[in-house]
Design a protein around this motif. Structure first.
Motif, short mmCIF file in Angstrom:
data_model
loop_
_atom_site.label_atom_id
_atom_site.label_comp_id
_atom_site.label_asym_id
_atom_site.label_seq_id
_atom_site.Cartn_x
_atom_site.Cartn_y
_atom_site.Cartn_z
N ASN A 22 -91.75 56.26 24.30
CA ASN A 22 -92.63 57.39 24.62
C ASN A 22 -92.34 57.98 25.99
O ASN A 22 -92.32 59.20 26.15
N ALA A 26 -91.14 61.78 26.61
CA ALA A 26 -91.97 62.63 27.46
C ALA A 26 -91.16 63.24 28.59
O ALA A 26 -91.36 64.41 28.96
N CYS A 230 -96.27 60.03 21.14
CA CYS A 230 -96.57 61.28 21.83
C CYS A 230 -96.12 62.50 21.05
O CYS A 230 -96.62 63.61 21.27
N PRO A 234 -99.71 64.69 19.82
CA PRO A 234 -99.52 65.32 21.14
C PRO A 234 -100.81 65.59 21.91
O PRO A 234 -100.77 65.69 23.14
N THR A 239 -101.85 59.89 24.51
CA THR A 239 -100.67 60.68 24.90
C THR A 239 -100.85 61.29 26.28
O THR A 239 -99.90 61.36 27.07
N ASN A 243 -98.26 60.81 29.34
CA ASN A 243 -97.65 61.92 30.08
C ASN A 243 -97.92 61.80 31.58
O ASN A 243 -97.05 62.14 32.40
#
Length: 252
Positions: A22, A26, A230, A234, A239, A243
């Protein structure tokens, strides 16, 4: 300059590979060229998050370590399959799931310096911005190499006494290896746990900043490593935390 990021946990089952995948995605979405190397040769699995194994190249990291091919031949561009090919690049360097290959690694080991040299060539040939190393849980020569050459070491642990004790050993060794930058991520945190108190406890115990606290996620469990969270979710709160951690990683 390429940033090398080792992601490690003292014990298995912490969600290390899921988080590695992830974070790589990202960061790639931000327009960067990212590679993920599965150095967990004894129990490989991160490839399942990016693609069905049937679509991966015949060559794996094992082939490079046994001098059957160049390291570049083991790098697979998974950007198209992830649906991010117009934003950035993600390359996967998988390890073999063949039982004979795993048995050979367990019985013979491999030349650690060869892996180090290979990672350097990957950085040059693929013009990488970030190289993520998904390590084998626990401590071994291979893990120590990954830790030693990294610009940033991310340690994954659960709110679990065994994880706390094992992580303390890892932190001590990382400091002996003069790893300058370390971050903690606490994963699989129960909803009823006091997050602020947990963060304070971890940061006081290890004197390392906690960059993210991730709750137990039913959606993550349902996904079952069949995709990158993610991208599938989203707008999910999970997620959003991923991020935020990715932004912190890029700041190093």
């Amino acid at each position: 300059m390429t940033k090398i990021i080792a992601i490690h946990s003292y014990r298995g089952g912490t969600g290390k590979s899921n988080l590695t995948a992830n974070f790589a995605v990202a960061i790639a979405i931000q327009g960067h060229r990212v590679a993920v190397v599965d150095t967990d040769l004894q129990s490989p699995g991160i490839h399942t998050l990016f693609s069905s194994y049937e679509t991966l190249p015949v060559k794996t990291l094992n082939d490079y370590l046994w001098n059957r091919c160049s390291i570049q031949e083991t790098a697979y561009d998974v950007s198209y399959e992830l649906g991010i090919e117009e934003k950035g690049k993600v390359f996967l360097i998988p390890s073999s799931v063949d039982g004979n290959e795993i048995a050979r690694i367990l019985s013979e080991g491999y030349k650690v310096s060869l892996l180090n040299n290979g990672l350097g060539r990957l950085i040059q040939e693929l013009e990488l911005d970030y190289l993520f190393i998904d390590t084998h849980p626990g401590l071994s020569r291979e893990t120590l190499l990954s830790i030693a050459i990294s610009n940033l070491l991310i340690l994954i642990l659960r709110p679990d006494r065994q994880d706390f004790q094992g992580t303390a050993v890892t932190v001590d060794i990382a400091r002996q290896l003069k790893v300058r930058n370390m971050l903690m991520i606490i994963n699989k945190v129960p909803s009823k746990m006091d997050v602020a108190e947990l963060q304070e406890k971890v940061e006081m115990t290890y004197d390392i900043p906690v960059s993210g606290i991730l709750p137990v996620s039913e959606e993550m469990m349902q996904l079952g490593s069949s995709g990158v969270f993610c991208l599938r979710y989203p707008d999910h709160h999970f997620t959003q935390i991923l991020n935020q951690v990715a932004v912190k990683v890029m700041s190093y």
